[in-house]
Design an enzyme around this catalytic site. Sequence first.
Site, mmCIF file in Angstrom:
data_model
loop_
_atom_site.group_PDB
_atom_site.id
_atom_site.type_symbol
_atom_site.label_atom_id
_atom_site.label_comp_id
_atom_site.label_asym_id
_atom_site.label_seq_id
_atom_site.Cartn_x
_atom_site.Cartn_y
_atom_site.Cartn_z
ATOM 1 N N SER A 34 18.512 18.521 32.337
ATOM 2 C CA SER A 34 18.745 19.667 33.235
ATOM 3 C C SER A 34 20.197 19.781 33.690
ATOM 4 O O SER A 34 20.474 20.259 34.784
ATOM 5 C CB SER A 34 17.833 19.558 34.462
ATOM 6 O OG SER A 34 18.117 18.364 35.181
ATOM 7 N N SER A 103 15.556 12.710 30.510
ATOM 8 C CA SER A 103 15.828 12.940 31.931
ATOM 9 C C SER A 103 14.777 13.866 32.548
ATOM 10 O O SER A 103 13.604 13.508 32.646
ATOM 11 C CB SER A 103 17.256 13.492 32.064
ATOM 12 O OG SER A 103 17.709 13.422 33.390
ATOM 13 N N PHE A 104 15.178 15.065 32.944
ATOM 14 C CA PHE A 104 14.234 16.109 33.370
ATOM 15 C C PHE A 104 13.157 16.307 32.302
ATOM 16 O O PHE A 104 11.963 16.441 32.602
ATOM 17 C CB PHE A 104 15.049 17.395 33.614
ATOM 18 C CG PHE A 104 14.325 18.688 33.417
ATOM 19 C CD1 PHE A 104 13.607 19.272 34.448
ATOM 20 C CD2 PHE A 104 14.402 19.364 32.200
ATOM 21 C CE1 PHE A 104 12.958 20.494 34.268
ATOM 22 C CE2 PHE A 104 13.760 20.579 32.010
ATOM 23 C CZ PHE A 104 13.037 21.144 33.054
ATOM 24 N N ASP A 224 23.766 3.893 33.289
ATOM 25 C CA ASP A 224 23.386 5.251 33.699
ATOM 26 C C ASP A 224 23.686 5.460 35.192
ATOM 27 O O ASP A 224 23.161 4.747 36.035
ATOM 28 C CB ASP A 224 21.886 5.452 33.434
ATOM 29 C CG ASP A 224 21.439 6.909 33.508
ATOM 30 O OD1 ASP A 224 22.080 7.692 34.228
ATOM 31 O OD2 ASP A 224 20.440 7.246 32.855
ATOM 32 N N HIS A 252 24.062 7.848 30.676
ATOM 33 C CA HIS A 252 22.852 8.678 30.697
ATOM 34 C C HIS A 252 22.566 9.333 29.351
ATOM 35 O O HIS A 252 21.431 9.659 29.048
ATOM 36 C CB HIS A 252 23.016 9.753 31.780
ATOM 37 C CG HIS A 252 21.772 10.535 32.055
ATOM 38 N ND1 HIS A 252 20.562 9.937 32.340
ATOM 39 C CD2 HIS A 252 21.534 11.878 32.084
ATOM 40 C CE1 HIS A 252 19.643 10.869 32.541
ATOM 41 N NE2 HIS A 252 20.198 12.054 32.373
#
Length: 273
Positions: A34, A103-104, A224, A252
């Site tokens: 995101s 992630s998202f 991260d 990340h």
Amino acid sequence: MSNAGIAKSVKTGDFQTNYHDYGEGRPVVLVHGSGPGVSAWANWRLVIPKLAEKYRVLALDMAGFGYTDRPEGQEYNFQVWVKQLIDFLDALELSEVDIVGNSFGGSLALSAAIEHPGRIRRMVLMGAMGVNFEITEGLDSVWGYTPSFENMRDMLNLFVDNKAIATDELAQLRYEASIEPGFQESFSAMFPAPRQQWVDFMARTDEEIRGLKQPTLIVHGREDQVIPLSNSYKLMELIDNAQLHVFGHCGHWTQIEQTDRFSQLVSDFLAEE
């Protein structure tokens, strides 16, 4: 100049979803993160050709991101995104897929597996959200991004441990993507402050996660700064059939900093029956 981010289009519910479709074989759906200016292609362009050697790779722009339609007045929330994902599978007549979420996208993969367990065979969660954690400064600044070249360069430095990857050229590309018509408007409306509420909103309960039966590969970069490594340890504890791989000297963006090793890891995991 053609835009590599714009590919095929399919009707999902009330709007058109932009997606990439490469390779043949068992279907693998890639769900992006995101960050500002993100799209499926920006997130997965290095991984797609490697996975497409063995699999049919499908990478879609989630509603509010990339080149998928942004209908006026459209709300952006997990109900919308999970529905879009299932509508996408239905539109392509895919009864069951493997899913890779970043992630998202990791929390979205989790939600899809919890709510539609029969549709997800195997799951890869990379630097994933989906459990409760105290929002990091990194994530707060990613979601609070306001468009400028300098801000985008700072953002890229947050995403990677190897700063050589965060070139001015990449920063310029992502900055230009973040100011395309509609991009920043939907992005800034998505995660308004206080942003801890959106971390909580994306989290599933421990009981829900414990109920997952899908074989799951969890991947995280040790350095991260956006999503804490402790998230992946927690997911590892909760998901019965799970394995965890942590890359050292990696932030990340595992799929960009460790493209070859990440792709090989995922390919081998998905090859298992």
